[in-house]
Design a protein around this motif. Structure first.
Motif, PDB file in Angstrom:
ATOM      1  N   GLU A 108     -67.861  27.707  94.370  1.00  0.00           N
ATOM      2  CA  GLU A 108     -67.542  26.541  95.183  1.00  0.00           C
ATOM      3  C   GLU A 108     -66.541  25.695  94.427  1.00  0.00           C
ATOM      4  O   GLU A 108     -66.837  25.138  93.367  1.00  0.00           O
ATOM      5  CB  GLU A 108     -68.792  25.726  95.498  1.00  0.00           C
ATOM      6  N   ASN A 121     -58.516  27.818  98.432  1.00  0.00           N
ATOM      7  CA  ASN A 121     -59.957  28.078  98.465  1.00  0.00           C
ATOM      8  C   ASN A 121     -60.636  27.462  99.683  1.00  0.00           C
ATOM      9  O   ASN A 121     -59.971  26.993 100.615  1.00  0.00           O
ATOM     10  CB  ASN A 121     -60.591  27.573  97.167  1.00  0.00           C
ATOM     11  N   SER A 122     -61.948  27.464  99.660  1.00  0.00           N
ATOM     12  CA  SER A 122     -62.730  27.006 100.816  1.00  0.00           C
ATOM     13  C   SER A 122     -62.596  25.511 101.084  1.00  0.00           C
ATOM     14  O   SER A 122     -62.911  25.044 102.179  1.00  0.00           O
ATOM     15  CB  SER A 122     -64.203  27.365 100.613  1.00  0.00           C
ATOM     16  N   ARG A 123     -62.133  24.726 100.116  1.00  0.00           N
ATOM     17  CA  ARG A 123     -61.952  23.286 100.308  1.00  0.00           C
ATOM     18  C   ARG A 123     -60.532  22.928 100.780  1.00  0.00           C
ATOM     19  O   ARG A 123     -60.257  21.782 101.099  1.00  0.00           O
ATOM     20  CB  ARG A 123     -62.273  22.530  99.024  1.00  0.00           C
ATOM     21  N   ARG A 142     -53.136  33.010 100.423  1.00  0.00           N
ATOM     22  CA  ARG A 142     -54.448  33.675 100.582  1.00  0.00           C
ATOM     23  C   ARG A 142     -54.177  35.167 100.765  1.00  0.00           C
ATOM     24  O   ARG A 142     -54.047  35.658 101.887  1.00  0.00           O
ATOM     25  CB  ARG A 142     -55.203  33.113 101.782  1.00  0.00           C
ATOM     26  N   GLN A 152     -58.010  37.321  98.590  1.00  0.00           N
ATOM     27  CA  GLN A 152     -59.288  37.027  99.255  1.00  0.00           C
ATOM     28  C   GLN A 152     -59.448  37.728 100.602  1.00  0.00           C
ATOM     29  O   GLN A 152     -60.554  37.831 101.127  1.00  0.00           O
ATOM     30  CB  GLN A 152     -59.472  35.527  99.433  1.00  0.00           C
ATOM     31  N   ASP A 197     -62.396  30.357  94.686  1.00  0.00           N
ATOM     32  CA  ASP A 197     -63.422  29.310  94.696  1.00  0.00           C
ATOM     33  C   ASP A 197     -64.015  29.082  93.314  1.00  0.00           C
ATOM     34  O   ASP A 197     -64.336  27.962  92.954  1.00  0.00           O
ATOM     35  CB  ASP A 197     -64.532  29.672  95.698  1.00  0.00           C
TER      36      ASP A 197
END
Length: 361
Positions: free
Chosen positions: A186, A230-232, A242, A245, A296
């Motif tokens: 995360e 990333n996810s944020r 990206r 991933q 992440d």
């Protein structure tokens, strides 16, 4: 597998380690139906050729010994050629017979005396083993493709020996950390770019350049880390930062090598130079270069390992990488301890390349 008579008390299940075919054979032998394994009243007595086991000629008529799918070996029957509607299996039988005779004769031409009216037991045994191997590899291939979470397909091939799927191979999509290691998947921050090519994106925040050009090719030198969005991050899934991933976009083949190296991987399609090929996820003239990737999880001690093509790779070419390339953790050539004071166990390399150093370490 539900226990019989458990309906009144509530169903309970126990794991079953028996293969699907074996369960089907048991059901048909005992005249039982089971929808969960595909045995119903409509197909309980169905007969489908699974593979051909043997061959003979009787009164100028050709017969094949048939193994019926979902039925035990005790129900195998001799069937005249005219009754068999399975051209692919007939061709495989002929090919397997020819391959066996070629191996025995070491490449010499097969003479008419080899085509007897009955097969020698050794030939029939080989053909059955090859058929069983083909089925086992197909099952493994199907399982790999069910587990994968990327676009490319996975094929399995063994034209070398009778080896089946490796018992110690487990396909995983994510890293599996060793005991005592915690992966914090995360990110603590993300970009708010509308165009990650021209704005201050994640790589800039980490003090490095964006790794890719507009053709999705790697443009940074080996040893430079890759920081992907990333996810944020507020950019969408089509963001040009990206790449790793999304997983491999190429169809690959796991194949049995012919020089004792075990199983290898080759591409089934042409791969352009400097393109992302696959990740190395675990617990040599090389054509792949190793890069450390952070998405992440930003712990610099625990990078993801991505493999990029160093040149154009043609369809059917084996994929290889140098274990001492820069970017692969502590295995770069600058960090390996070459001190003669320490006795190191060296692993022989069998890549066969002219420029090979001879050892993996």
């Amino acid at each position: 597998m539900a226990a019989a008579g458990a309906e009144a008390r509530g169903a309970w299940c126990v794991p079953c380690l028996v293969s699907l075919d074996t369960l089907q054979e048991l059901c048909r032998k005992e005249k039982l139906t089971c929808k969960s394994i595909g045995i119903t009243k409509r197909n309980l007595n169905n007969y489908e050729v699974e593979y051909l086991c043997d061959y003979k000629v009787v009164k100028d008529m050709e017969y094949y010994l048939v193994k019926w799918k979902g039925w035990p070996d005790s129900t195998n029957t001799w069937e005249p050629l005219q009754n068999l509607k399975c051209p692919l299996l007939l061709q495989q039988f002929s090919n397997d017979k020819h391959n066996y005779l070629s191996q025995v004769n070491k490449g010499k031409a097969i003479t008419p005396k080899d085509n007897n009216k009955t097969l020698k037991p050794a030939i029939a045994e080989y053909i059955v083993k090859k058929a069983k191997q083909r089925i086992a590899l197909q099952r493994w291939q199907d399982e790999l493709n069910r587990r994968k979470n990327h676009k490319g397909m996975i094929l399995v091939e063994n034209t070398v020996d009778l080896e089946g799927p490796p018992s110690d191979f487990y396909y995983i999509n994510e890293y599996k950390p060793a005991p005592g290691i915690s992966l914090v998947n995360e990110a603590t921050f993300g970009c708010s770019c509308t165009d990650c090519f021209f704005e201050k994106c994640c790589p800039a925040e980490a003090g490095v350049l964006l790794a890719y050009n507009k053709n999705q090719q790697i443009k940074i030198p080996p040893g430079t880390p890759i920081y992907e969005c990333n996810s944020r991050c507020q950019c969408g899934p089509d963001c040009p930062n990206r790449i790793v991933q999304k997983g491999t976009q190429y169809s690959l083949c796991i194949f049995r090598t012919s020089n004792g190296r075990g199983w290898g991987v080759k591409t089934l399609v042409k791969i352009k130079r400097m393109s992302f090929v696959m990740e190395y996820v675990g617990e040599c003239d090389p054509n792949l270069q190793v890069f450390n990737v952070f998405i992440d999880n930003l712990d610099t001690r625990l990078p993801r390992i991505a493999l990029f093509s160093t040149r154009t790779i043609n369809a059917g070419e084996e994929l290889t990488f140098d274990y001492q390339m820069k970017g692969y953790g502590d295995l770069s050539s600058d960090s390996v301890d070459h001190s003669p004071a320490k006795k190191r166990v060296r692993t022989v390399c069998k890549c066969g390349a002219v420029t090979c150093r001879g050892y993996l370490n």
